[in-house]
Enzyme design. Structure first.
Site, PDB file in Angstrom:
ATOM      1  N   LYS A 169      -1.843  -8.995  15.776  1.00 11.21           N
ATOM      2  CA  LYS A 169      -1.081 -10.086  15.140  1.00 11.21           C
ATOM      3  C   LYS A 169      -1.571 -11.440  15.656  1.00 11.21           C
ATOM      4  N   ARG A 171       7.445   2.918  27.806  1.00 10.31           N
ATOM      5  CA  ARG A 171       6.315   2.542  26.937  1.00 10.31           C
ATOM      6  C   ARG A 171       5.196   1.971  27.825  1.00 10.31           C
ATOM      7  N   THR A 230       4.836 -12.835  14.783  1.00  4.51           N
ATOM      8  CA  THR A 230       5.848 -12.265  15.661  1.00  4.51           C
ATOM      9  C   THR A 230       5.871 -12.979  17.006  1.00  4.51           C
ATOM     10  N   ASP A 231       7.025 -12.942  17.675  1.00  9.48           N
ATOM     11  CA  ASP A 231       7.097 -13.523  19.029  1.00  9.48           C
ATOM     12  C   ASP A 231       6.252 -12.731  20.028  1.00  9.48           C
ATOM     13  N   GLU A 232       5.854 -11.492  19.643  1.00 12.02           N
ATOM     14  CA  GLU A 232       5.077 -10.677  20.588  1.00 12.02           C
ATOM     15  C   GLU A 232       3.715 -11.274  20.900  1.00 12.02           C
ATOM     16  N   ALA A 258       1.734  -5.207   7.192  1.00  4.79           N
ATOM     17  CA  ALA A 258       1.179  -4.985   8.529  1.00  4.79           C
ATOM     18  C   ALA A 258       1.521  -3.580   8.979  1.00  4.79           C
ATOM     19  N   ARG A 280      15.364  -7.939  24.323  1.00  4.96           N
ATOM     20  CA  ARG A 280      14.847  -8.422  23.043  1.00  4.96           C
ATOM     21  C   ARG A 280      15.840  -9.442  22.484  1.00  4.96           C
ATOM     22  N   TYR A 286      -0.895  -3.744  18.927  1.00  5.48           N
ATOM     23  CA  TYR A 286      -0.170  -4.367  17.815  1.00  5.48           C
ATOM     24  C   TYR A 286      -0.125  -5.883  17.987  1.00  5.48           C
ATOM     25  N   LYS A 328       0.824  -1.222   0.000  1.00  6.02           N
ATOM     26  CA  LYS A 328       0.000   0.000   0.000  1.00  6.02           C
ATOM     27  C   LYS A 328       0.858   1.273   0.000  1.00  6.02           C
ATOM     28  N   LEU A 329       2.145   1.105   0.328  1.00  2.84           N
ATOM     29  CA  LEU A 329       3.051   2.243   0.520  1.00  2.84           C
ATOM     30  C   LEU A 329       2.509   3.189   1.586  1.00  2.84           C
ATOM     31  N   PRO A 350      16.810   8.331  23.165  1.00  5.54           N
ATOM     32  CA  PRO A 350      15.737   8.132  24.154  1.00  5.54           C
ATOM     33  C   PRO A 350      15.525   6.673  24.521  1.00  5.54           C
TER      34      PRO A 350
HETATM   35  P1  NAD Z   1       7.433  -2.407   8.125  1.00  5.27           P
HETATM   36  O1  NAD Z   1       6.545  -1.520   8.932  1.00  5.27           O
HETATM   37  O2  NAD Z   1       8.843  -2.015   7.865  1.00  5.27           O
HETATM   38  O3  NAD Z   1       6.760  -2.679   6.684  1.00  5.27           O
HETATM   39  C1  NAD Z   1       5.410  -2.917   6.542  1.00  5.27           C
HETATM   40  C2  NAD Z   1       5.082  -2.832   5.045  1.00  5.27           C
HETATM   41  O4  NAD Z   1       3.693  -3.177   4.894  1.00  5.27           O
HETATM   42  C3  NAD Z   1       5.253  -1.445   4.457  1.00  5.27           C
HETATM   43  O5  NAD Z   1       5.878  -1.537   3.201  1.00  5.27           O
HETATM   44  C4  NAD Z   1       3.836  -0.927   4.314  1.00  5.27           C
HETATM   45  O6  NAD Z   1       3.667  -0.002   3.243  1.00  5.27           O
HETATM   46  C5  NAD Z   1       3.079  -2.218   4.054  1.00  5.27           C
HETATM   47  N1  NAD Z   1       1.661  -2.130   4.421  1.00  5.27           N
HETATM   48  C6  NAD Z   1       1.132  -1.650   5.572  1.00  5.27           C
HETATM   49  N2  NAD Z   1      -0.202  -1.706   5.537  1.00  5.27           N
HETATM   50  C7  NAD Z   1      -0.533  -2.266   4.340  1.00  5.27           C
HETATM   51  C8  NAD Z   1      -1.756  -2.610   3.730  1.00  5.27           C
HETATM   52  N3  NAD Z   1      -2.933  -2.371   4.326  1.00  5.27           N
HETATM   53  N4  NAD Z   1      -1.739  -3.176   2.503  1.00  5.27           N
HETATM   54  C9  NAD Z   1      -0.552  -3.411   1.858  1.00  5.27           C
HETATM   55  N5  NAD Z   1       0.640  -3.083   2.402  1.00  5.27           N
HETATM   56  C10 NAD Z   1       0.660  -2.530   3.633  1.00  5.27           C
HETATM   57  O7  NAD Z   1       7.348  -3.831   8.829  1.00  5.27           O
HETATM   58  P2  NAD Z   1       8.483  -4.933   9.053  1.00  5.27           P
HETATM   59  O8  NAD Z   1       9.271  -4.598  10.257  1.00  5.27           O
HETATM   60  O9  NAD Z   1       9.163  -5.182   7.754  1.00  5.27           O
HETATM   61  O10 NAD Z   1       7.554  -6.189   9.420  1.00  5.27           O
HETATM   62  C11 NAD Z   1       7.020  -7.011   8.404  1.00  5.27           C
HETATM   63  C12 NAD Z   1       6.203  -8.109   9.037  1.00  5.27           C
HETATM   64  O11 NAD Z   1       7.007  -8.879   9.914  1.00  5.27           O
HETATM   65  C13 NAD Z   1       5.039  -7.607   9.878  1.00  5.27           C
HETATM   66  O12 NAD Z   1       3.954  -8.465   9.671  1.00  5.27           O
HETATM   67  C14 NAD Z   1       5.545  -7.732  11.323  1.00  5.27           C
HETATM   68  O13 NAD Z   1       4.471  -7.961  12.205  1.00  5.27           O
HETATM   69  C15 NAD Z   1       6.440  -8.943  11.211  1.00  5.27           C
HETATM   70  N6  NAD Z   1       7.568  -9.004  12.129  1.00  5.27           N
HETATM   71  C16 NAD Z   1       8.437  -7.949  12.262  1.00  5.27           C
HETATM   72  C17 NAD Z   1       9.556  -8.067  13.092  1.00  5.27           C
HETATM   73  C18 NAD Z   1      10.541  -6.948  13.229  1.00  5.27           C
HETATM   74  O14 NAD Z   1      11.442  -7.040  14.068  1.00  5.27           O
HETATM   75  N7  NAD Z   1      10.475  -5.875  12.442  1.00  5.27           N
HETATM   76  C19 NAD Z   1       9.761  -9.256  13.805  1.00  5.27           C
HETATM   77  C20 NAD Z   1       8.844 -10.306  13.681  1.00  5.27           C
HETATM   78  C21 NAD Z   1       7.769 -10.169  12.826  1.00  5.27           C
HETATM   79  O1  DAU Z   2       9.668  -8.990  18.612  1.00  5.59           O
HETATM   80  C1  DAU Z   2       9.246  -8.741  17.309  1.00  5.59           C
HETATM   81  C2  DAU Z   2       8.751  -7.314  17.200  1.00  5.59           C
HETATM   82  O2  DAU Z   2       9.899  -6.479  17.277  1.00  5.59           O
HETATM   83  C3  DAU Z   2       7.973  -7.070  15.913  1.00  5.59           C
HETATM   84  O3  DAU Z   2       6.804  -7.828  15.953  1.00  5.59           O
HETATM   85  C4  DAU Z   2       7.636  -5.577  15.768  1.00  5.59           C
HETATM   86  O4  DAU Z   2       7.016  -5.346  14.504  1.00  5.59           O
HETATM   87  C5  DAU Z   2       8.926  -4.783  15.843  1.00  5.59           C
HETATM   88  O5  DAU Z   2       8.646  -3.400  15.766  1.00  5.59           O
HETATM   89  C6  DAU Z   2       9.657  -5.090  17.145  1.00  5.59           C
HETATM   90  O6  DAU Z   2       8.913  -4.624  18.295  1.00  5.59           O
HETATM   91  P1  DAU Z   2       9.629  -3.927  19.548  1.00  5.59           P
HETATM   92  O7  DAU Z   2       8.643  -3.121  20.266  1.00  5.59           O
HETATM   93  O8  DAU Z   2      10.433  -4.916  20.310  1.00  5.59           O
HETATM   94  O9  DAU Z   2      10.701  -3.006  18.732  1.00  5.59           O
HETATM   95  P2  DAU Z   2      11.157  -1.472  18.905  1.00  5.59           P
HETATM   96  O10 DAU Z   2      12.314  -1.271  18.007  1.00  5.59           O
HETATM   97  O11 DAU Z   2      10.025  -0.529  18.831  1.00  5.59           O
HETATM   98  O12 DAU Z   2      11.693  -1.467  20.416  1.00  5.59           O
HETATM   99  C7  DAU Z   2      12.709  -2.350  20.842  1.00  5.59           C
HETATM  100  C8  DAU Z   2      12.962  -2.088  22.322  1.00  5.59           C
HETATM  101  O13 DAU Z   2      13.555  -0.793  22.453  1.00  5.59           O
HETATM  102  C9  DAU Z   2      11.701  -2.046  23.159  1.00  5.59           C
HETATM  103  O14 DAU Z   2      11.967  -2.619  24.428  1.00  5.59           O
HETATM  104  C10 DAU Z   2      11.395  -0.568  23.313  1.00  5.59           C
HETATM  105  C11 DAU Z   2      12.767   0.080  23.282  1.00  5.59           C
HETATM  106  N1  DAU Z   2      12.853   1.425  22.703  1.00  5.59           N
HETATM  107  C12 DAU Z   2      12.333   1.620  21.466  1.00  5.59           C
HETATM  108  C13 DAU Z   2      12.373   2.872  20.865  1.00  5.59           C
HETATM  109  C14 DAU Z   2      11.779   3.098  19.499  1.00  5.59           C
HETATM  110  C15 DAU Z   2      13.489   2.444  23.372  1.00  5.59           C
HETATM  111  O15 DAU Z   2      14.001   2.250  24.502  1.00  5.59           O
HETATM  112  N2  DAU Z   2      13.537   3.687  22.791  1.00  5.59           N
HETATM  113  C16 DAU Z   2      12.998   3.949  21.573  1.00  5.59           C
HETATM  114  O16 DAU Z   2      13.049   5.123  21.105  1.00  5.59           O
END
Ligand code: NAD
Ligand code: DAU
Length: 339
Positions: free
Chosen positions: A157, A276, A125-127, A83, A217, A153, A34-35, A208
């Site tokens: 999921k 948070r 996700t593990d969350e 997502a 994590r 979130y 969807k960008l 921060p």
């Molecule tokens: P991201 O936020 O970087 O990317 C999400 C992408 O989905 C974007 O390109 C966005 O444009 C697209 N999108 C959002 N809503 C949409 C919609 N309605 N239709 C079509 N496209 C849409 O996310 P990410 O970190 O790459 O995570 C990808 C997947 O992996 C997610 O499902 C997330 O829950 C899962 N995941 C992420 C992590 C992590 O650490 N980032 C870990 C475990 C699982």
């Molecule tokens: O565990 C998988 C998940 O990891 C995915 O499902 C999510 O999509 C992905 O965003 C990520 O979630 P977290 O909440 O763990 O990631 P985030 O990078 O937001 O935060 C990582 C840790 O760092 C968390 O304990 C919160 C902390 N944090 C985060 C931010 C952005 C800070 O202390 N300061 C910050 O500014």
């Protein structure tokens, strides 16, 4: 084989597209995205002219658009990365998380039922398992750990995961689910911990850290996650969940310190800010099942992966500079200015 990769303009989805085009040059890869603010076409620039690749801009919750794409492409495999992915944004505004993460998943699976596919893979996700206590290092998330979510979130999921398993049981849809720990690597959107800290440090801006920085994590280099999904969609058992993680638990504060050290910046930049809401304490994956059944093991050591990631951000300012302008600045102001 035609594979539709949803959310492929985001962090993990784009890395997965690069992985698939390299590892399976005979496959056709169609990215449906969807960008949103998190999707970025610049990320896919290097593959846009690849004849095995096609980009389509659409919302996974838009039934007509999704059905039209299935009609046209007749895909064999769907890998759903699309997502809303940021916990902090879900705390501010849960609704879009329900629409994309749950309704969007159901629309994709309805299309799979209507047109027929070989595999629907849900990137979860593990969350969904909630959190573990800090003082019980012997505990890990297994595939049998009950779902017990903390944030809008993770709840969205988990809702999607339940729906995926329901489509398997009720309609016999050939599904698999992966539940991965925190990823890091190139093209990670700078609202997330590691890229945010790298970019702030480069600007000598405060870093921060939520609460005391003691939350843990379990970090995995993004390419290792992509290889795991590749194995699951080809060799994973239908109807099964696979946990993905590399036994690499780190406290947030220790990661921030490593980034500062690597960049030669002072620890005085660290600023402890309000925690948070509902902040999960510790995530830790037990990856025994995917190792046993599919032979998967992580290949990138955290110390190497973090160095590579920092190097990538140093070398690719032209990618992140436009990302942190405009809308991102408003987001940053709102989330951090009075924290
Ligand atoms: P991201 O936020 O970087 O990317 C999400 C992408 O989905 C974007 O390109 C966005 O444009 C697209 N999108 C959002 N809503 C949409 C919609 N309605 N239709 C079509 N496209 C849409 O996310 P990410 O970190 O790459 O995570 C990808 C997947 O992996 C997610 O499902 C997330 O829950 C899962 N995941 C992420 C992590 C992590 O650490 N980032 C870990 C475990 C699982
Ligand atoms: O565990 C998988 C998940 O990891 C995915 O499902 C999510 O999509 C992905 O965003 C990520 O979630 P977290 O909440 O763990 O990631 P985030 O990078 O937001 O935060 C990582 C840790 O760092 C968390 O304990 C919160 C902390 N944090 C985060 C931010 C952005 C800070 O202390 N300061 C910050 O500014």
């Amino acid at each position: 084989m035609t594979v539709i990769v949803t959310g492929g303009a985001g962090f993990i989805g784009s890395n997965f597209i690069f992985h698939m085009l390299d590892s399976h040059p005979d496959y056709r890869i169609v990215c449906l995205d969807k960008l949103t603010y998190a999707g970025n076409l610049a990320t896919l620039e290097s593959v846009m002219d690849n004849p095995s690749f096609r980009f389509v801009r659409a919302d996974i919750a838009d039934r007509d658009a999704v059905y039209a794409l299935f009609e046209e492409e007749k895909p064999d495999i769907i890998v759903n990365f699309a997502a809303e992915s940021h916990v902090d944004r879900s705390i501010e505004n849960p609704e879009i998380f329900l629409k994309t993460n749950i309704i969007g998943t159901s629309v994709l699976m309805d299309a799979c039922r209507k047109y027929g596919i070989k595999r629907y893979h849900q990137v979860s996700t593990d969350e969904v398992y909630g959190d573990l206590p800090l003082d019980r290092p012997d505990l890990f998330f297994t595939e049998e750990t009950p779902l017990h979510t903390s944030s809008p979130y993770s709840s969205s999921k988990a809702g999607a995961d339940l729906l995926v398993l329901a489509y398997y049981r009720t309609y016999g849809l050939p599904v698999t689910i992966s539940r991965c720990s925190n990823n890091y690597g190139p093209y990670h959107f700078p609202e997330k911990l590691i890229p945010l800290m790298i970019i702030n440090a480069l600007h000598d801006k405060p870093l921060p850290v939520y609460g005391k920085g003691e939350n843990v994590r379990d970090w995995l280099y993004v390419e290792d996650h992509c290889r795991a999904i590749d194995l699951i969609i080809h060799n994973g058992r239908v109807g099964e969940v696979y946990n993905v993680g590399g036994h690499n638990e780190m406290r947030n504060i220790d990661i921030v310190r490593l980034i500062l050290k690597e960049l030669g910046k002072s620890e005085d930049l660290i600023t402890f800010v309000t925690d948070r809401k509902g902040h999960d304490l510790r995530y830790a994956i037990d990856p025994a099942k995917i190792h046993r059944e599919l032979g998967w093991l992580p290949e990138t050591k955290f110390s190497d992966g973090l160095k590579k990631t920092i190097r990538w951000y140093l070398d690719n300012e032209s990618w992140w500079r436009p990302v942190i302008s405009g809308e991102y600045q408003e987001y940053y102001e709102k989330m951090y200015s009075c924290r």
